[in-house]
Design an enzyme around this catalytic site. Structure first.
Site, short mmCIF file in Angstrom:
data_model
loop_
_atom_site.label_atom_id
_atom_site.label_comp_id
_atom_site.label_asym_id
_atom_site.label_seq_id
_atom_site.Cartn_x
_atom_site.Cartn_y
_atom_site.Cartn_z
N GLN A 1 10.31 11.31 0.81
CA GLN A 1 10.81 10.30 -0.14
C GLN A 1 10.52 8.95 0.54
O GLN A 1 11.22 8.57 1.47
CB GLN A 1 12.31 10.48 -0.38
CG GLN A 1 12.87 9.55 -1.44
CD GLN A 1 14.39 9.51 -1.44
OE1 GLN A 1 15.05 9.81 -0.43
NE2 GLN A 1 14.97 9.12 -2.56
N ARG B 1 25.46 3.75 9.33
CA ARG B 1 26.76 3.65 10.00
C ARG B 1 26.81 4.37 11.35
O ARG B 1 27.76 4.24 12.09
CB ARG B 1 27.87 4.19 9.06
CG ARG B 1 28.21 3.23 7.95
CD ARG B 1 29.03 3.87 6.86
NE ARG B 1 28.23 4.74 6.01
CZ ARG B 1 28.72 5.50 5.03
NH1 ARG B 1 30.02 5.52 4.81
NH2 ARG B 1 27.93 6.24 4.29
N ALA C 1 17.86 14.68 3.25
CA ALA C 1 17.99 14.14 4.60
C ALA C 1 17.15 12.88 4.78
O ALA C 1 16.69 12.59 5.87
CB ALA C 1 17.57 15.20 5.62
N ALA C 2 16.95 12.13 3.71
CA ALA C 2 16.04 10.99 3.81
C ALA C 2 16.74 9.68 4.19
O ALA C 2 16.09 8.71 4.54
CB ALA C 2 15.28 10.81 2.50
N TYR D 1 19.19 26.88 51.25
CA TYR D 1 18.23 26.57 50.20
C TYR D 1 17.15 27.64 50.21
O TYR D 1 16.47 27.84 51.22
CB TYR D 1 17.59 25.19 50.39
CG TYR D 1 16.45 24.99 49.41
CD1 TYR D 1 16.69 25.06 48.04
CD2 TYR D 1 15.14 24.79 49.85
CE1 TYR D 1 15.66 24.94 47.12
CE2 TYR D 1 14.10 24.65 48.93
CZ TYR D 1 14.37 24.74 47.57
OH TYR D 1 13.35 24.63 46.66
N ASN E 1 9.72 25.02 51.95
CA ASN E 1 8.65 25.46 51.05
C ASN E 1 7.66 24.36 50.73
O ASN E 1 6.63 24.62 50.13
CB ASN E 1 9.25 26.02 49.75
CG ASN E 1 10.10 24.99 49.02
OD1 ASN E 1 10.69 24.11 49.65
ND2 ASN E 1 10.16 25.09 47.71
N ALA F 1 24.23 31.38 57.30
CA ALA F 1 24.69 30.05 56.90
C ALA F 1 23.65 29.00 57.26
O ALA F 1 23.11 28.99 58.36
CB ALA F 1 26.01 29.73 57.58
N ARG G 1 18.54 27.29 39.96
CA ARG G 1 17.60 26.48 39.20
C ARG G 1 16.53 27.35 38.56
O ARG G 1 16.55 28.58 38.71
CB ARG G 1 17.00 25.41 40.10
CG ARG G 1 18.03 24.34 40.50
CD ARG G 1 17.49 23.47 41.61
NE ARG G 1 16.20 22.92 41.25
CZ ARG G 1 15.26 22.55 42.14
NH1 ARG G 1 15.48 22.69 43.44
NH2 ARG G 1 14.11 22.07 41.73
N LYS H 1 15.80 28.43 43.83
CA LYS H 1 14.84 27.98 42.83
C LYS H 1 13.61 28.86 42.90
O LYS H 1 13.12 29.13 44.01
CB LYS H 1 14.46 26.53 43.12
CG LYS H 1 13.56 25.91 42.09
CD LYS H 1 12.47 25.02 42.69
CE LYS H 1 11.36 25.82 43.36
NZ LYS H 1 10.16 25.08 43.70
C1 UD1 Z 1 27.22 11.17 -1.96
C2 UD1 Z 1 27.57 11.44 -3.42
C3 UD1 Z 1 29.07 11.41 -3.58
C4 UD1 Z 1 29.68 12.44 -2.66
C5 UD1 Z 1 29.23 12.23 -1.20
C6 UD1 Z 1 29.70 13.38 -0.37
C7 UD1 Z 1 25.76 10.56 -4.80
C8 UD1 Z 1 25.28 9.45 -5.65
N1 UD1 Z 1 26.96 10.43 -4.25
O1 UD1 Z 1 27.63 9.87 -1.62
O2 UD1 Z 1 29.45 11.66 -4.91
O3 UD1 Z 1 31.08 12.41 -2.76
O4 UD1 Z 1 27.80 12.16 -1.12
O5 UD1 Z 1 29.22 13.30 0.92
O6 UD1 Z 1 25.05 11.55 -4.65
N2 UD1 Z 1 19.74 10.68 0.57
C9 UD1 Z 1 18.38 10.81 0.40
N3 UD1 Z 1 17.71 9.85 -0.29
C10 UD1 Z 1 18.32 8.80 -0.84
C11 UD1 Z 1 19.71 8.67 -0.68
C12 UD1 Z 1 20.40 9.63 0.02
O7 UD1 Z 1 17.77 11.77 0.89
O8 UD1 Z 1 17.63 7.99 -1.47
C13 UD1 Z 1 20.46 11.72 1.34
C14 UD1 Z 1 21.10 11.17 2.58
O9 UD1 Z 1 20.24 11.30 3.70
C15 UD1 Z 1 22.33 12.04 2.73
C16 UD1 Z 1 22.67 12.45 1.30
O10 UD1 Z 1 21.51 12.21 0.53
O11 UD1 Z 1 22.07 13.20 3.47
C17 UD1 Z 1 23.84 11.69 0.72
O12 UD1 Z 1 23.58 10.32 0.73
P1 UD1 Z 1 24.70 9.26 1.09
O13 UD1 Z 1 24.11 7.91 1.00
O14 UD1 Z 1 25.37 9.65 2.36
O15 UD1 Z 1 25.67 9.48 -0.17
P2 UD1 Z 1 27.19 9.12 -0.23
O16 UD1 Z 1 27.35 7.67 -0.48
O17 UD1 Z 1 27.90 9.71 0.90
CA CA Z 2 27.38 10.75 2.98
#
Ligand code: UD1
Ligand code: CA
Length: 448
Positions: free
Chosen positions: A72, A15, A9-10, A364, A384, A378, A331, A349
């Protein structure tokens, strides 16, 4: 523990066009990452490892102690992200599940099946694949003539023939832990300067090791969220799932498409939800209720056999056989005991209405304690707030509050007392007495 879990999740989620980290965008009321964390807990019986980078502190604050965190600091790719988890995980379990936090529809059952496949695989990893018409930028699964998985090619690197492949990499893997921890540091750097987790497939195949693949039975589970359009699409599917589960558990929905139930809500059988109902937060709804249309309930407990129509209910407690609305507002701290009737345009409330109390129209009630079977006429109002502090109103059992009475708090009305229409009550009213006028004078109630 034989299975560990690493959730990535880094990434920034560019987008999404947002200042909020992607995995904190809400899906059915919860941060997206919460779903992956819950799944990780269910699968391992312990804390999954969440790899965080962009917005790390915000993510920690939102998800809390339910997982272990690794940072990371630079986003150098999915392989590099998993590498950060090594210090926490190299002694934790024989197999490691790795997946991405932006796929909240991926279920624990699917990941469990993936881990089971890997436990039967002689090779070092098994991955999830999906066949889809729209490749959505996913990595392509390249298979050899024997049907085995040869490699994953990222879209940016794919040849035109590879781009035409419709079997895609979902982004969920189960690894033999020894293989993962020993091979991760050897990942090559990609032309984009990143370390791709998916390159481990080529490494395994190059050594003659078997890579397993499990096709998704429900392709929608592969829906990763990269944009707000994906977020809305995913929300629709998640909501449908939640609604289906409650219908299967005995809840009737007249129009499920307009019913919004967060995952933290629980309902009981034989309750009916009319269109346009939102049940949110830590709410519980009893059995035999009729809720809606047009009703919002958040962080509230509703008993059995209640009817709530076109109303707003927040942080309230409602016992059994209570009727509310249309157009009522409960509330924080509103507590309606069994058999209460609260009609249109009422607001309650921080108040308790005793069993069988009735307030039919335009009232109220704030900071009040109202006895059993009291009748609030009514337009009656508890005044209060004196401009500085809030004060309490106490109303006994079987009290009758005349229409348009102003109860200037602090004030107490004894059991069976009454107030005349339009009275302004500034002093306590003893039991069995009548208060009339402005300001109200007390009279002994005439017998009968
Ligand atoms: C990735 C896969 C791809 C797959 C797709 C499915 C790789 C190289 N590619 O591509 O094959 O089809 O997901 O959704 O793995 N993240 C980090 N650190 C980083 C980069 C990414 O934690 O340095 C995390 C992102 O937060 C995300 C996940 O890894 O949750 C996927 O990264 P993202 O950049 O979305 O990969 P895709 O290009 O979608
Ligand atoms: Ca992705």
């Amino acid at each position: 523990m034989t299975l560990s879990a690493v959730i990535l999740a880094a990434g920034q989620g560019t987008r999404m066009k947002s200042s909020l980290p992607k995995v904190l965008h809400r899906l059915c009321g919860q941060p997206m990452a919460q779903y992956a964390v819950d799944t990780g807990r269910a699968l391992t019986g312990g804390s999954p490892v969440l790899v965080v980078g962009h917005g790390a502190e915000q993510i920690r604050a939102a998800i809390g102690e339910q997982c272990d965190y690794v940072l990371q600091t630079e986003q150098l790719g999915t392989g590099h992200a998993v590498l950060q988890a090594v210090p926490l995980l190299h002694n934790r379990g024989r197999r490691a599940l790795v997946w991405y936090a932006d796929m909240p529809l991926l279920t624990a059952d699917t990941l469990r099946a993936l881990a089971e496949q890997q436990s039967r695989n002689s090779g070092p990893l098994t991955l999830l694949t999906v066949v889809a018409d729209d490749p959505r930028g996913f990595g392509r699964i390249v298979r050899n003539t024997g049907g085995g998985v040869d490699a994953i090619v990222e879209e940016a690197q794919a040849t035109p023939e590879q781009k035409a492949i419709r079997e895609l990499n979902v982004g969920a893997y189960c690894f033999d832990a020894d293989f993962l921890w020993s091979e991760l540091p050897r990942l090559p750097v990609s032309p984009k300067g990143e370390y791709y987790l998916t390159d481990l497939i080529g490494i395994a195949v190059g050594r003659g090791l078997r890579v397993g693949a499990v096709p998704l039975a429900q392709p929608e589970e592969a829906m990763g969220i990269n944009t707000r359009v994906h977020l809305a699409e995913t929300e629709t599917i998640m909501r449908r799932r939640i609604n289906r589960r409650w219908m299967e558990a005995g809840v009737t929905m007249i129009d499920p498409a307009s019913v919004y139930i967060e995952p933290t809500v629980s309902l009981s059988p034989d309750t009916t939800l009319w269109p346009n109902v939102q049940l949110l937060g830590h709410s519980t709804i009893g059995s035999g209720c009729v809720i809606g249309p047009n009703t919002f309930i958040r962080h509230s407990a509703i008993g059995d056999n209640c009817a709530i129509t076109a109303s707003f209910v927040e942080e309230a407690k409602v016992e059994n056989d209570v009727h509310i609305g249309p157009y009522a507002h409960l509330r924080k701290g509103a507590h309606l005991a069994s058999g209460v009737h609260m009609g249109n345009f009422g607001e309650v409330k921080e108040s308790y209405l005793g069993p069988g109390a009735k307030m039919g129209h335009f009232s109220y009630i704030g900071d009040a304690r109202i006895g059993a079977n009291a009748n609030i006429g009514a337009g009656a109002i508890t005044c209060n707030f004196d401009g500085k502090s809030k004060h309490l109103t106490t109303i006994g059992d079987d009290v009758f509050i005349g229409s348009d009475t102003m109860l200037v708090a602090p004030v107490t009305l004894g059991d069976r007392s009454r107030t005349g229409a339009g009275s302004v009550v500034t002093k306590n009213v003893p039991e069995d007495s009548l208060a009339v006028g402005v300001p109200a004078r007390i009279r002994k109630k005439s017998a009968g």
